[in-house]
Design a protein around this motif. Sequence first.
Motif, PDB file in Angstrom:
ATOM      1  N   THR A   1      -3.338  -4.089 -10.157  1.00  0.00           N
ATOM      2  CA  THR A   1      -3.612  -3.944 -11.584  1.00  0.00           C
ATOM      3  C   THR A   1      -5.070  -3.563 -11.772  1.00  0.00           C
ATOM      4  O   THR A   1      -5.906  -3.758 -10.897  1.00  0.00           O
ATOM      5  CB  THR A   1      -3.351  -5.257 -12.350  1.00  0.00           C
ATOM      6  OG1 THR A   1      -4.160  -6.294 -11.774  1.00  0.00           O
ATOM      7  CG2 THR A   1      -1.882  -5.662 -12.258  1.00  0.00           C
TER       8      THR A   1
ATOM      9  N   ARG B   1       5.053   0.537 -14.484  1.00  0.00           N
ATOM     10  CA  ARG B   1       3.731   0.192 -14.987  1.00  0.00           C
ATOM     11  C   ARG B   1       3.723   0.069 -16.511  1.00  0.00           C
ATOM     12  O   ARG B   1       4.543   0.677 -17.209  1.00  0.00           O
ATOM     13  CB  ARG B   1       2.711   1.260 -14.590  1.00  0.00           C
ATOM     14  CG  ARG B   1       2.764   1.698 -13.149  1.00  0.00           C
ATOM     15  CD  ARG B   1       2.350   0.607 -12.187  1.00  0.00           C
ATOM     16  NE  ARG B   1       0.932   0.309 -12.298  1.00  0.00           N
ATOM     17  CZ  ARG B   1       0.346  -0.688 -11.646  1.00  0.00           C
ATOM     18  NH1 ARG B   1       1.052  -1.476 -10.867  1.00  0.00           N
ATOM     19  NH2 ARG B   1      -0.954  -0.900 -11.781  1.00  0.00           N
TER      20      ARG B   1
ATOM     21  N   VAL C   1      -1.072  -2.689 -15.957  1.00  0.00           N
ATOM     22  CA  VAL C   1      -0.535  -3.832 -15.226  1.00  0.00           C
ATOM     23  C   VAL C   1       0.824  -3.454 -14.647  1.00  0.00           C
ATOM     24  O   VAL C   1       1.511  -2.557 -15.168  1.00  0.00           O
ATOM     25  CB  VAL C   1      -0.417  -5.062 -16.159  1.00  0.00           C
ATOM     26  CG1 VAL C   1       0.589  -4.806 -17.267  1.00  0.00           C
ATOM     27  CG2 VAL C   1      -0.061  -6.321 -15.382  1.00  0.00           C
TER      28      VAL C   1
ATOM     29  N   SER D   1       0.953 -10.427 -16.619  1.00  0.00           N
ATOM     30  CA  SER D   1       0.756 -10.749 -15.203  1.00  0.00           C
ATOM     31  C   SER D   1       1.290 -12.126 -14.824  1.00  0.00           C
ATOM     32  O   SER D   1       1.482 -12.406 -13.640  1.00  0.00           O
ATOM     33  CB  SER D   1      -0.744 -10.686 -14.863  1.00  0.00           C
ATOM     34  OG  SER D   1      -1.274  -9.410 -15.129  1.00  0.00           O
TER      35      SER D   1
END
Length: 285
Positions: free
Chosen positions: A23, A44, A72, A185
């Motif tokens: 990331t 992504r 991310v 995340s």
Amino acid sequence: MPFPLPDGMRITITHGVYDCRYTMPTMQMATDHYSIGYVVSGDRCTITPLFSYRYHAGDIALSPPLLFHRTVSESSAPYERYLVKFAPEVLQPLKEHTDENIIDTLYNERVCHFSKTSQLKILGMFQDMYEEFNKQHPYTELILQGMLLRLFTTIWEERLPGNTAVYHSTKLTEPIIDALYYMESNYGKNLTLEELAQKAHLSTAYFSRLFSAQLGKSFSEYLSDIRLRHVQILLTQSDKSVMDIAMETGYCNGDYLSAQFKKRVGMTPSEYRKKHLATAPSHKQ
């Protein structure tokens, strides 16, 4: 900040293979170049102050100069891509010889999807450009400029309809962008509003109001959307059981996931997986 173009160069091409957890560490923007990338594998999500967009294997992602953004991972698939960076004047011939505003239109779309046949053609074009770039003979840049012009006309002619950019209710401030990045995340963990407020150095009440005002939905609603999206990815890109997917995405158990999934999607996870296998999305075909 992304690396600028090297002195004396107007076009660069790289090929990278990264771990699925790769990331961008901070918000960044390019100052002197456009970029265009082809995703060979991986999923992504790019977050900007005004909108977010997602792209997958077989897609083209485009980024203009001065776009403040952070990217991310969206799945456990390794991330492989070809990336072309080029100075704005490189595509000037395309602007001068067509009445259609191809460049601005494509960069406003952010992501382009293609049929399977077109994906293979475009991947081959990126590979040829990468091979040419590595030769570095006196005519390399001139040849690459012609290849890039051909690439853009091919994208323009063969892209499928559909824009994946999702605009936010209002311009996102940095604390909210950082919060979204953290949620994307760590969606599989037991995230709380209090935890994110503390990371932003704001009171829970103020952070909650800020989050809802800028995104148009509450923290819990947005987290639920993130988890649901990752459940759908895992259902269609893996053979993991519903229980394993529930544990991985923060739902704790398969029964609760199935109930929430059917409530939101209108079918069970198993039905969704079966339907997707029968008729894959158009940009994957």
